[in-house]
Motif scaffolding. Structure first.
Motif, PDB file in Angstrom:
ATOM      1  N   HIS A 348       0.685  -1.101  -0.057  1.00 20.81           N
ATOM      2  CA  HIS A 348      -0.109   0.056   0.072  1.00 20.81           C
ATOM      3  C   HIS A 348       0.789   1.104   0.133  1.00 20.81           C
ATOM      4  CE1 HIS A 348      -3.954   1.749   1.160  1.00 20.81           C
ATOM      5  NE2 HIS A 348      -3.424   2.920   1.214  1.00 20.81           N
ATOM      6  N   SER A 349       1.772   1.359   0.957  1.00 23.08           N
ATOM      7  CA  SER A 349       2.638   2.498   0.943  1.00 23.08           C
ATOM      8  C   SER A 349       3.301   2.832  -0.335  1.00 23.08           C
ATOM      9  CB  SER A 349       3.755   2.300   2.162  1.00 23.08           C
ATOM     10  OG  SER A 349       2.965   2.120   3.472  1.00 23.08           O
ATOM     11  N   GLN A 350       3.728   1.660  -0.912  1.00 21.71           N
ATOM     12  CA  GLN A 350       4.659   1.722  -1.847  1.00 21.71           C
ATOM     13  C   GLN A 350       4.015   2.507  -3.201  1.00 21.71           C
ATOM     14  OE1 GLN A 350       5.316  -2.248  -3.946  1.00 21.71           O
ATOM     15  NE2 GLN A 350       6.533  -1.547  -5.616  1.00 21.71           N
ATOM     16  N   MET A 351       2.900   2.465  -3.298  1.00 18.10           N
ATOM     17  CA  MET A 351       1.816   3.010  -4.132  1.00 18.10           C
ATOM     18  C   MET A 351       1.337   4.592  -3.654  1.00 18.10           C
ATOM     19  SD  MET A 351       1.872   1.354  -6.700  1.00 18.10           S
ATOM     20  CE  MET A 351       2.550  -0.360  -6.969  1.00 18.10           C
ATOM     21  N   LEU A 352       1.267   4.842  -2.460  1.00 20.86           N
ATOM     22  CA  LEU A 352       0.778   5.935  -1.890  1.00 20.86           C
ATOM     23  C   LEU A 352       1.697   7.148  -2.389  1.00 20.86           C
ATOM     24  CD1 LEU A 352      -1.492   6.543   0.082  1.00 20.86           C
ATOM     25  CD2 LEU A 352      -0.106   6.256   1.994  1.00 20.86           C
ATOM     26  N   PHE A 353       1.063   8.079  -2.833  1.00 20.79           N
ATOM     27  CA  PHE A 353       1.504   9.458  -3.195  1.00 20.79           C
ATOM     28  C   PHE A 353       2.674   9.184  -4.183  1.00 20.79           C
ATOM     29  CE2 PHE A 353      -0.265  10.466   1.082  1.00 20.79           C
ATOM     30  CZ  PHE A 353      -1.219  11.061   0.710  1.00 20.79           C
ATOM     31  N   GLY A 354       2.618   7.965  -5.030  1.00 25.17           N
ATOM     32  CA  GLY A 354       3.597   7.995  -6.011  1.00 25.17           C
ATOM     33  C   GLY A 354       4.524   6.840  -5.988  1.00 25.17           C
ATOM     34  N   ASP A 355       4.466   5.985  -7.010  1.00 26.48           N
ATOM     35  CA  ASP A 355       5.647   4.855  -6.873  1.00 26.48           C
ATOM     36  C   ASP A 355       7.038   5.411  -7.486  1.00 26.48           C
ATOM     37  OD1 ASP A 355       5.423   4.943  -9.822  1.00 26.48           O
ATOM     38  OD2 ASP A 355       4.714   2.812  -9.870  1.00 26.48           O
ATOM     39  N   ALA A 356       7.902   4.177  -7.298  1.00 27.11           N
ATOM     40  CA  ALA A 356       9.211   4.588  -7.454  1.00 27.11           C
ATOM     41  C   ALA A 356       9.527   5.190  -9.093  1.00 27.11           C
ATOM     42  CB  ALA A 356      10.188   3.565  -7.372  1.00 27.11           C
ATOM     43  N   THR A 357       8.869   4.784 -10.189  1.00 28.92           N
ATOM     44  CA  THR A 357       8.963   5.303 -11.286  1.00 28.92           C
ATOM     45  C   THR A 357       8.636   6.694 -11.463  1.00 28.92           C
ATOM     46  OG1 THR A 357       8.697   3.066 -11.951  1.00 28.92           O
ATOM     47  CG2 THR A 357       8.698   4.533 -13.822  1.00 28.92           C
ATOM     48  N   TRP A 358       7.460   6.691 -10.846  1.00 22.25           N
ATOM     49  CA  TRP A 358       6.910   8.023 -11.161  1.00 22.25           C
ATOM     50  C   TRP A 358       7.801   9.356 -10.315  1.00 22.25           C
ATOM     51  CZ3 TRP A 358       4.810  11.942  -7.787  1.00 22.25           C
ATOM     52  CH2 TRP A 358       3.855  12.869  -8.276  1.00 22.25           C
ATOM     53  N   HIS A 359       8.397   8.820  -9.213  1.00 23.32           N
ATOM     54  CA  HIS A 359       9.141   9.911  -8.501  1.00 23.32           C
ATOM     55  C   HIS A 359      10.392   9.961  -9.225  1.00 23.32           C
ATOM     56  CE1 HIS A 359       7.097  11.117  -4.849  1.00 23.32           C
ATOM     57  NE2 HIS A 359       6.392   9.989  -4.878  1.00 23.32           N
ATOM     58  N   ARG A 360      10.979   8.939  -9.822  1.00 24.33           N
ATOM     59  CA  ARG A 360      12.308   9.100 -10.723  1.00 24.33           C
ATOM     60  C   ARG A 360      11.994   9.805 -11.823  1.00 24.33           C
ATOM     61  NH1 ARG A 360      13.074   3.443  -9.057  1.00 24.33           N
ATOM     62  NH2 ARG A 360      12.269   2.782 -10.960  1.00 24.33           N
ATOM     63  N   ALA A 361      10.615   9.851 -12.357  1.00 24.73           N
ATOM     64  CA  ALA A 361      10.589  10.702 -13.806  1.00 24.73           C
ATOM     65  C   ALA A 361      10.485  12.177 -13.366  1.00 24.73           C
ATOM     66  CB  ALA A 361       9.180  10.322 -14.200  1.00 24.73           C
ATOM     67  N   ARG A 362       9.936  12.571 -12.143  1.00 26.89           N
ATOM     68  CA  ARG A 362       9.829  13.768 -11.607  1.00 26.89           C
ATOM     69  C   ARG A 362      11.334  14.226 -11.428  1.00 26.89           C
ATOM     70  NH1 ARG A 362       5.600  12.029 -12.357  1.00 26.89           N
ATOM     71  NH2 ARG A 362       6.308  12.730 -14.328  1.00 26.89           N
TER      72      ARG A 362
ATOM     73  N   LEU B 352       3.970  -6.527 -11.862  1.00 21.82           N
ATOM     74  CA  LEU B 352       3.725  -5.631 -12.760  1.00 21.82           C
ATOM     75  C   LEU B 352       2.422  -5.085 -13.063  1.00 21.82           C
ATOM     76  CD1 LEU B 352       4.707  -3.732 -15.411  1.00 21.82           C
ATOM     77  CD2 LEU B 352       4.805  -5.850 -16.856  1.00 21.82           C
ATOM     78  N   ALA B 353       1.355  -5.911 -13.092  1.00 22.69           N
ATOM     79  CA  ALA B 353      -0.239  -5.548 -12.906  1.00 22.69           C
ATOM     80  C   ALA B 353      -0.268  -4.430 -11.798  1.00 22.69           C
ATOM     81  CB  ALA B 353      -0.900  -6.780 -12.948  1.00 22.69           C
ATOM     82  N   ILE B 354       0.287  -4.736 -10.596  1.00 25.16           N
ATOM     83  CA  ILE B 354      -0.019  -4.032  -9.605  1.00 25.16           C
ATOM     84  C   ILE B 354       0.537  -2.759  -9.843  1.00 25.16           C
ATOM     85  CG2 ILE B 354       0.903  -3.729  -7.493  1.00 25.16           C
ATOM     86  CD1 ILE B 354       0.267  -6.313  -6.656  1.00 25.16           C
ATOM     87  N   ASP B 355       1.853  -2.452 -10.548  1.00 24.11           N
ATOM     88  CA  ASP B 355       2.364  -1.120 -10.897  1.00 24.11           C
ATOM     89  C   ASP B 355       1.657  -0.543 -11.904  1.00 24.11           C
ATOM     90  OD1 ASP B 355       4.401  -1.945  -9.083  1.00 24.11           O
ATOM     91  OD2 ASP B 355       5.893  -2.316 -10.369  1.00 24.11           O
ATOM     92  N   ILE B 356       1.161  -1.435 -12.895  1.00 22.52           N
ATOM     93  CA  ILE B 356       0.043  -0.876 -13.741  1.00 22.52           C
ATOM     94  C   ILE B 356      -0.922  -0.002 -12.936  1.00 22.52           C
ATOM     95  CG2 ILE B 356      -1.525  -1.067 -15.706  1.00 22.52           C
ATOM     96  CD1 ILE B 356       0.621  -3.308 -16.758  1.00 22.52           C
ATOM     97  N   GLU B 357      -1.550  -0.656 -12.210  1.00 22.90           N
ATOM     98  CA  GLU B 357      -2.735  -0.125 -11.567  1.00 22.90           C
ATOM     99  C   GLU B 357      -2.759   0.940 -10.601  1.00 22.90           C
ATOM    100  OE1 GLU B 357      -5.429  -4.376 -11.371  1.00 22.90           O
ATOM    101  OE2 GLU B 357      -4.695  -3.469  -9.471  1.00 22.90           O
ATOM    102  N   GLY B 358      -1.227   1.014 -10.030  1.00 22.23           N
ATOM    103  CA  GLY B 358      -0.900   2.147  -9.123  1.00 22.23           C
ATOM    104  C   GLY B 358      -1.782   1.988  -7.931  1.00 22.23           C
ATOM    105  N   ALA B 359      -2.158   3.342  -7.626  1.00 20.91           N
ATOM    106  CA  ALA B 359      -3.284   3.678  -6.435  1.00 20.91           C
ATOM    107  C   ALA B 359      -4.136   2.554  -6.184  1.00 20.91           C
ATOM    108  CB  ALA B 359      -3.415   4.833  -6.289  1.00 20.91           C
ATOM    109  N   ALA B 360      -4.755   2.231  -7.553  1.00 14.71           N
ATOM    110  CA  ALA B 360      -5.912   1.302  -7.593  1.00 14.71           C
ATOM    111  C   ALA B 360      -5.570   0.038  -7.143  1.00 14.71           C
ATOM    112  CB  ALA B 360      -6.577   1.329  -8.957  1.00 14.71           C
ATOM    113  N   SER B 361      -4.226  -0.437  -7.148  1.00 17.29           N
ATOM    114  CA  SER B 361      -3.945  -1.678  -6.769  1.00 17.29           C
ATOM    115  C   SER B 361      -4.174  -1.928  -5.128  1.00 17.29           C
ATOM    116  CB  SER B 361      -2.423  -2.113  -6.979  1.00 17.29           C
ATOM    117  OG  SER B 361      -1.439  -1.122  -5.944  1.00 17.29           O
ATOM    118  N   SER B 362      -4.285  -0.809  -4.539  1.00 16.03           N
ATOM    119  CA  SER B 362      -4.774  -0.958  -3.138  1.00 16.03           C
ATOM    120  C   SER B 362      -6.144  -1.514  -2.795  1.00 16.03           C
ATOM    121  CB  SER B 362      -5.027   0.385  -2.418  1.00 16.03           C
ATOM    122  OG  SER B 362      -5.812   1.232  -2.961  1.00 16.03           O
TER     123      SER B 362
END
Lengths: 373, 411, 373, 411
Positions: A348-362, B352-362
């Motif tokens: 959950h935290s991994q995705m919260l407010f941006g994942d790693a790839t998103w932050h690296r792009a910024r 990878l599917a989880i990374d594609i889903e992003g926040a929605a993977s919660s």
């Protein structure tokens, strides 16, 4: 980055230390499991499961107002102290509105919103309602609108919303993105909890039907932009603490469990990946305190450090989780074993407010410059 | 789709036509109940009933066990199971519920059982009337399988069994169990013997089955506790003390490296669950957006999807090359990679599917807004079952390094 | 993908087998080292080092014309047979113009250029001169131009150009990209060898100063597009063969070398990565024969399979090379040890005609469709 | 740039000012010869001369050895070497050639040598007049260092040395060697003793130095063969049989985990070679193009450069956090990561540089068209020296797992 010691002073060390003791005494992991894992049913109705009494004690200790400025009656502790405290919340995977309240605090401070900050000092918990259903990591992703003095629409991915009284809402108006302070019990506000993977949190959608709200700022974008690096810091601190728990718990297990007449930790296929977890924990922790220190000591570096930090933390969350389950073998795959609680919190935290790839792009936009057309 | 038919023998071609015709009439249709991602997660009697009816029907149609001898209930043909499997996949039938029976017990019983036992057990195994489970792992014997302690004490012509097995998938439905038992405490490997045990008939009378709950919240595997269960010596497979060798037959087939083609259906899930392969990531990425663009337009996601697709294609091409002896080195080099790769690729795909889903993977199974019904986070969690069960990935790499590359044993 | 057996028939097996025997008898790795590694000097003047006598034997065996159509007097063997043969060239890391000549053959066949194909059957070796100094992986990257019947400009990254007589040149004309057949000894042609890392190959720039040339095709782009999948196949086959050498050589070493009273292969930190090398070799080999078979059996799949193949092979080249040196420890880092010869060849092949990322991006355009604007 | 000065004590602040002033006058300027990527690749006398002159000048200026006692030629100050290093980095000076002397020999001699020996050896070590090398590895003793066989036979007050050391960087320039010798064949660890050996004076007379060539084509390390070399017992460090413990002091400092701050310069190379850090990948990617666009615009390359930058920043922040005891767990947890991480990050950076260069990465040092003069392929090759030498990455992970996490020993 001016300080060799992050200004991590005695007060900060004391705060961190007392939080660690607090959780180890009052909230051992058995209690967490008992609290959130009674009902394993797949697709169960979402609930907000937490020890409200412990949260009350925490309010009395003043921790939720640790980041509130003195002008609003808060403790005004530096970001390094907050980071240290939040690490302990992560280590305990403590279900509470702490992160959300701190996140709201940073936004409110950036907006200089004394009244709402006083609400927090009075013991009210709050959360950010700033995300839309899609693109939820951008600053302007909200699908709530403000017109004729009323809020309408739905905010998504509101963290720990089942445990808070107030929400800080961002809404599109004609002119700009604006921020509001809303009591969840107001007329026209409805709350739907999501069914989520993470058992230690709740999350929900808040819908507004012509809701009156207290305006906080008409410069929503710039206020959010100022606060976000600190919010990424909060989530990263939580991840770092949880990852250290995952590491130590797994180390304990592989030191105990024997196969082929050897402790599992003897085998390099187990040992070396755990060393890599440790290395990633340390990378994240070092970036954490560096970023937190930059908030006051080198504000011009805070944004880029915060992207580095959350990128590092998100990768750590995924990696440490995978290794914790895999190294536990069959036991780690069961509901009774505690590692899945942290696994799910970390994902959950991994995705919260941006994942790693998103932050690296910024970060790349800052360090390389934007992509040329 | 791979079109296999051009290389069919005339017997295979005729059988393929028969299968197609049969399937067009007997496909069981969409199930009335939710069917889990794999047979190992079957939880309810309704699910099991539906799937058992389908297996029975396929057996009666001649699509299950065609390569086994007639005397044991098989079709008595050669190299036709592969054809039947092709066609069931093509026709997107459900999977067979008796997955351990077909995949592990049947070859083991065939190669190591006495004739009377084979004739008694195999027909109902093929038909799915008797569900089978496998009693190998114990609380103290996971990767180190040869350290099993569940003990069989000789008592006249009988054996008295005491001990504790875990991770026993399907035990709550099973009539029979294949089991690895210690018959001699003084030798690690040579002290093991292999039996089949009727467990359903002994429930509450020497056998207790307790469900274990997975980290997903699903059940599907169990603890099985033996307290003075008495069984006949005729249930032994192969000689006393040869249990380890018999277990190798079971494990080879479990890892997809055995020589008998296992009856397999299961195309249905690729339609219903959307979590089966890397290609399905493309549609997921096309549906979702990030920063105002389709996730499918993100170059990093594109690259990662292609990595998965290439790995998956490589694995499927491995199977094909595995049939060309001129292009092989060690005979087990490709077969022993199957289990390791399919589980790790499944994990990479779900991750990878989880990374594609992003926040929605919660959002999990049961949430109305979850992309693909929350199946991907579920698949990601379940993928750890795959990289752990039936020999962890770590053990698989040891086996490959030692048996195929000839490296020194790590233990 | 119509065949279970890739139509890898007896002839193909025989060809592969005789190549393997040829190299193991006549070109053991000691000979390779002796041939190309006499002079270790960093920055030495580039040279083309090879056993021409062995190449003459290979010409007599007919291997360079193995892919030439029957209409031009060639052996017209299917792509699976060619793949099998080239694997053996890679396994031996044999310095020769074999790959380049086969690559030229596929382009000439696509252009139906009988005369030049007959040159190849007569024993002449050839190479492609189709790359510019930048963007060298695209089909139209050449910096050579054709006007008034003459070629001008410079072709870059021409492989094994020190060992060939003919080059196949792509050049921009007013209308389209055109292809030409040029004798390296023609007036106005100058050759400069590059100083490259790979000791088993040479590479150079060919400059044209108003050079007369034999036109082969005015549809250069479509001819190249038809041939490229097979050219990617050739490089991938070479990589697969070389990687299997790296794997087996490293396995032999770690079975022999002892530390801590154990063969190195005992340690999972050595063992498991070698297993991963094996797995990647098998992935590449399986894709190799699948793609080669598709050339005749499922031409509509050949392009996408060739991108999968070269992506897999390029990753393999990098990974197997790194592990071969690392697992050899200090010995593997010396000039005297043979592994660096393959390491350098593989790093060259990894980039040749597109790296893994580039091929995956092309594959994504096919399987996902182009990026929407 | 990290600005350290705000936290300086007043003594440190004064010293920092002094260093800046001194450096503005005494910076040796651009070298007249090509300086290799690290001191371990110094090949020619011209290179060595230039670098020795620079080290001598810095020593005379008080910038080398400031934290060592005055009696052994040091500055007798405390926590000032760090300041001098900062300022030399800032001023982009060349590196010091006596890297093994300063990094490994000096702390070992200081902690384990007798006073007379310290006073004799250290001044010329600091000044760079005496270059040092390290005789640890042998053909049969690499990762398993404690299995060294080079033997010292007692003969009165002398020792007679016979054996074969390898990977001895700088031996071809060295006056002295620190050496791990076997003095007792019946005990693996307790049979080791530690000496300093004058090798230059014994060349051709008991000592032979033979250069080894690296896979890059460079020299820099050597074989050193001992044939009946006689040395005095006064060259022994610490007690007989305590060689392993002394070697740990050396290795700790080699891995950047020792408590003495090693004199270090070396900012020059970040200007001249462009292959030192992840930030330099950005300019490389901006210069080169692919598919008609700057490589720096490729999202996958951008992502990978950021990964390297984050790892590099994390490593440098580790050093900083390592000084805050409240934020540390195990005292060796961060120090023991230094060597592993810096070598692996350097390898990742060089590998990415090659991917950025694409086809042009085929061009090596000496090719006029090679991007960055071909330094990146050279750096990539050399990076394997880093992940192998001074304890392979595999050994480093063992050490971290065993000493810090407390996992069972893998050997």
């Amino acid at each position: 980055m001016s300080s060799n010691t992050y200004e991590f002073n005695q007060d900060a060390a004391l705060l961190k230390d007392s939080a660690r003791k607090f959780f180890s005494e009052k909230f051992p992991v058995e209690k967490l499991h008992e609290l959130v894992a009674q009902d394993p049913t797949l697709g169960r109705t979402p609930q907000s499961l937490w020890f409200e009494e412990l949260w009350q004690e925490i309010i009395e200790l003043g921790w939720p107002m640790v980041a509130v400025p003195e002008s609003a009656g808060g403790l005004a502790m530096p970001a390094v102290a907050v980071a240290g405290l939040v690490e302990e919340f992560g280590r305990a995977a403590f279900p509470s509105p702490m992160l959300s309240t701190l996140a709201a605090t940073y936004v409110l401070s950036a907006a200089d919103a004394i009244g709402p900050l006083e609400d927090i000092c009075s013991g009210e918990a709050a959360s950010l309602a700033i995300a839309g259903s899609k693109d939820s990591w951008g600053l302007a992703s909200t699908e709530v609108t403000y017109s004729n003095g009323k809020l309408s629409g739905t905010a998504h991915y509101v963290q720990d919303v089942g445990k808070v009284q107030k929400i800080l809402v961002s809404a599109h108006s004609n002119s700009d993105l604006q921020l509001f302070w809303v009591d969840l019990r107001s007329d026209g506000v409805t709350l739907d909890l999501d069914t989520i993977v993470d058992l230690t949190r709740d999350q929900g959608r808040v819908s507004f039907h012509n809701v009156e709200a207290v305006p906080i700022s008409v410069k929503g974008l710039s206020v959010l932009a100022e606060a976000m690096p600190k919010i990424w810091m909060l989530v990263s601190a939580d991840i770092a603490g949880a990852a250290e728990w995952q590491l130590q718990t797994t180390v304990d297990y592989v030191n105990t469990r024997k196969q082929f007449d050897k402790a599992l930790g003897f085998f390099q296929a187990i040992k070396h990946p755990l060393v890599d977890v440790m290395i990633k924990v340390d990378e994240t922790r070092s970036l954490l305190y560096s970023m937190a220190n930059a908030v006051s000591a080198a504000p011009e570096k805070a944004l880029q450090l915060s992207h580095m930090l959350k990128a590092s933390a998100s990768d750590l969350a995924g990696f440490a989780s995978g290794r914790s389950v895999q190294s536990h073998g069959g036991i780690g795959f069961t509901w009774e074993c505690y590692v899945h609680l942290y696994f799910k919190r970390q994902k959950h935290s991994q995705m919260l407010f941006g994942d790693a790839t998103w932050h690296r792009a910024r970060l790349a936009d800052i360090l390389i410059g934007p992509v040329t057309a | 789709m791979v079109d296999m038919q051009r290389k069919d023998t005339s017997e295979q071609a005729r059988f393929r036509d028969y299968c197609r015709e049969w399937l067009s009439e007997h496909h069981p249709g969409e199930p009335e109940v939710r069917i889990p991602q794999s047979p190992l997660e079957i939880m309810t009697v309704e699910q099991m009933d539906y799937l058992q009816r389908w297996q029975k029907s396929a057996y009666d149609g001649g699509l299950v066990g065609c390569d086994y001898p007639v005397e044991v209930g098989g079709g008595g043909r050669k190299d036709l199971q592969r054809i039947a499997n092709d066609e069931m996949l093509r026709a997107r039938t459900p999977y067979f519920p008796n997955v351990i029976g077909l995949g592990m017990a049947a070859p083991t019983v065939l190669y190591h059982g006495q004739d009377a036992l084979k004739q008694r057990l195999l027909p109902k195994l093929f038909s799915g009337e008797d569900i089978w489970c496998q009693g190998f792992s114990e609380p103290g014997a996971g990767s180190d399988l040869a350290s099993v302690q569940t003990f069989a004490q000789k008592s006249g012509e009988k054996w008295i069994i005491n001990g504790h097995k875990v991770w026993t998938s399907l035990a709550h439905f099973a009539e029979w169990m294949i089991i690895l038992l210690r018959t001699d405490k003084s030798h690690k490997y040579d002290g093991l013997s292999y039996f089949v045990v009727p467990i359903k008939s002994a429930l509450g009378n020497g056998v207790t089955v307790k469900p274990l709950i997975k980290m997903t919240g699903e059940t599907g595997f169990n603890e099985v506790i033996f307290e003075n269960l008495e069984i006949d010596d005729s249930f032994r497979l192969d000689e006393l003390g040869r249990g380890w060798q018999v277990a190798m037959t079971t494990l080879l087939h479990e890892r997809g490296a055995g020589d008998l083609h296992v009856p397999r259906a299961g195309g249905l899930k690729s339609r219903s669950a959307h979590t089966s392969n890397a290609m399905s990531l493309i549609s997921l990425a096309k549906e979702l957006t990030r920063d105002g663009k389709r996730v499918a337009d993100d170059p990093i996601i594109r690259d990662r999807i292609m990595r998965c697709i290439i790995r998956e294609q490589g694995l499927s091409e491995n199977q094909r090359r595995g049939r060309v002896t001129e292009l092989l080195d060690h005979p087990m080099r490709i077969p022993l990679q199957n289990k390791l790769l399919s589980s790790e690729i499944a994990q990479e795909i779900a991750s990878l599917a989880i990374d594609i889903e992003g926040a929605a993977s919660s959002l999990y199974v049961g949430d109305e807004n979850a992309p693909a019904g929350g199946q991907w986070p579920l698949a990601y969690l379940n993928s750890y079952g795959m990289t752990i069960a039936a020999g962890t990935s770590e053990v698989q790499r040891n086996i490959l390094g030692e048996r195929v590359l000839g490296l020194a044993k790590s233990k």
